[in-house]
Design a protein around this motif. Structure first.
Motif, PDB file in Angstrom:
ATOM      1  N   ARG A  67     -11.554  39.505 -62.461  1.00  0.00           N
ATOM      2  CA  ARG A  67     -12.174  40.299 -61.398  1.00  0.00           C
ATOM      3  C   ARG A  67     -13.341  41.093 -61.978  1.00  0.00           C
ATOM      4  N   LEU A  68     -14.410  41.190 -61.186  1.00  0.00           N
ATOM      5  CA  LEU A  68     -15.548  42.050 -61.511  1.00  0.00           C
ATOM      6  C   LEU A  68     -15.605  43.141 -60.453  1.00  0.00           C
ATOM      7  N   THR A  69     -15.678  44.388 -60.894  1.00  0.00           N
ATOM      8  CA  THR A  69     -15.781  45.519 -59.972  1.00  0.00           C
ATOM      9  C   THR A  69     -17.093  46.246 -60.223  1.00  0.00           C
ATOM     10  N   LEU A  70     -17.833  46.499 -59.142  1.00  0.00           N
ATOM     11  CA  LEU A  70     -19.059  47.295 -59.213  1.00  0.00           C
ATOM     12  C   LEU A  70     -18.806  48.590 -58.468  1.00  0.00           C
ATOM     13  N   SER A  71     -19.014  49.718 -59.158  1.00  0.00           N
ATOM     14  CA  SER A  71     -18.859  51.038 -58.533  1.00  0.00           C
ATOM     15  C   SER A  71     -20.235  51.587 -58.225  1.00  0.00           C
ATOM     16  N   ILE A  72     -20.434  51.950 -56.953  1.00  0.00           N
ATOM     17  CA  ILE A  72     -21.684  52.558 -56.497  1.00  0.00           C
ATOM     18  C   ILE A  72     -21.280  53.932 -55.983  1.00  0.00           C
ATOM     19  N   GLY A  73     -21.360  54.925 -56.868  1.00  0.00           N
ATOM     20  CA  GLY A  73     -20.803  56.234 -56.524  1.00  0.00           C
ATOM     21  C   GLY A  73     -19.315  56.085 -56.293  1.00  0.00           C
ATOM     22  N   GLU A  74     -18.843  56.464 -55.113  1.00  0.00           N
ATOM     23  CA  GLU A  74     -17.420  56.384 -54.768  1.00  0.00           C
ATOM     24  C   GLU A  74     -17.043  55.023 -54.167  1.00  0.00           C
TER      25      GLU A  74
ATOM     26  N   THR B 297     -23.805  42.470 -52.837  1.00  0.00           N
ATOM     27  CA  THR B 297     -24.641  43.066 -51.786  1.00  0.00           C
ATOM     28  C   THR B 297     -23.960  44.312 -51.236  1.00  0.00           C
ATOM     29  N   TRP B 298     -24.778  45.316 -50.915  1.00  0.00           N
ATOM     30  CA  TRP B 298     -24.267  46.594 -50.426  1.00  0.00           C
ATOM     31  C   TRP B 298     -25.231  47.173 -49.412  1.00  0.00           C
ATOM     32  N   ARG B 299     -24.695  47.805 -48.359  1.00  0.00           N
ATOM     33  CA  ARG B 299     -25.524  48.508 -47.376  1.00  0.00           C
ATOM     34  C   ARG B 299     -25.673  49.953 -47.843  1.00  0.00           C
TER      35      ARG B 299
ATOM     36  N   SER C 107     -24.064  57.005 -58.931  1.00  0.00           N
ATOM     37  CA  SER C 107     -23.896  56.469 -60.281  1.00  0.00           C
ATOM     38  C   SER C 107     -23.468  55.008 -60.146  1.00  0.00           C
ATOM     39  N   ILE C 108     -23.869  54.185 -61.115  1.00  0.00           N
ATOM     40  CA  ILE C 108     -23.602  52.748 -61.071  1.00  0.00           C
ATOM     41  C   ILE C 108     -22.821  52.345 -62.321  1.00  0.00           C
ATOM     42  N   ALA C 109     -21.724  51.598 -62.123  1.00  0.00           N
ATOM     43  CA  ALA C 109     -20.941  51.087 -63.254  1.00  0.00           C
ATOM     44  C   ALA C 109     -20.300  49.765 -62.849  1.00  0.00           C
ATOM     45  N   ALA C 110     -20.146  48.873 -63.821  1.00  0.00           N
ATOM     46  CA  ALA C 110     -19.477  47.594 -63.590  1.00  0.00           C
ATOM     47  C   ALA C 110     -18.360  47.438 -64.612  1.00  0.00           C
ATOM     48  N   ASP C 111     -17.281  46.777 -64.183  1.00  0.00           N
ATOM     49  CA  ASP C 111     -16.126  46.559 -65.047  1.00  0.00           C
ATOM     50  C   ASP C 111     -15.641  45.133 -64.836  1.00  0.00           C
TER      51      ASP C 111
END
Length: 167
Positions: free
Chosen positions: A56-63, A84-86, A93-97
């Motif tokens: 799994r890949l998770t992208l955090s865009i703030g909350e 893609t995000w609206r 803040s941006i982070a990927a795991d």
């Protein structure tokens, strides 16, 4: 024969898969306004000699969290994963795991998280509050009539004063 049959015996040994996932970069959009659909590209690499199982890949865009499941990354290769995000107004803040649940063993889980610059999303311009500046249907009709009569009245006033030379 001594009454014994020769039997061949096979033993199965489980060999651990050797892979190492890492986030090598995140492409973050710029000049974003709220309600705009934007793409993030997360670059993931597997430096191990075996393909990964499904991760799994998770992208955090703030909350906000967006996930992509069932990724398989071949041995010694990398993938670009688009998410893609609206956009929502604010500073995010941006982070990927990659492989956040660590369901599968890998050689070095310390490089599974990557961060990027913050994303600043501008608010949409808002309509000004109405303070009597709106024209109503009746006001527009009156304006059209006034302009029409003003043009007709001006034409009538000049009609008697125009002379053509030679006539």
């Amino acid at each position: 024969s001594d009454g014994f049959d020769e039997v061949e015996q096979t033993q199965w040994v489980q060999v651990p898969m050797i892979y190492d996932l890492s986030i090598i970069g995140i492409d973050i959009p710029v000049n974003v306004t709220e309600d705009e659909w934007v793409n993030f590209t997360v670059h993931v690499k597997n430096v191990g000699p075996y393909a990964t199982p499904e991760v799994r890949l998770t992208l955090s865009i703030g909350e906000i969290m967006r996930t992509v499941d069932n990724l398989i990354i071949p041995a010694d290769s990398q993938r670009a994963v688009i998410i893609t995000w609206r956009a929502r107004a604010g500073n995010h803040s941006i982070a990927a795991d990659i492989n956040p649940s660590m369901l599968n063993d890998e050689t070095d889980p310390t490089n599974n998280i990557g961060t990027g610059e913050n994303l600043i999303v501008s608010e949409l311009p808002r309509e000004p509050e109405s303070g009597g500046s709106e024209l109503t249907g009746a006001m527009i009709a009156a304006l059209v009539i006034a302009v029409a009569f003003g043009v007709l009245g001006a034409a009538a006033a000049y009609s008697g004063r125009v002379r053509l030379k030679g006539r």
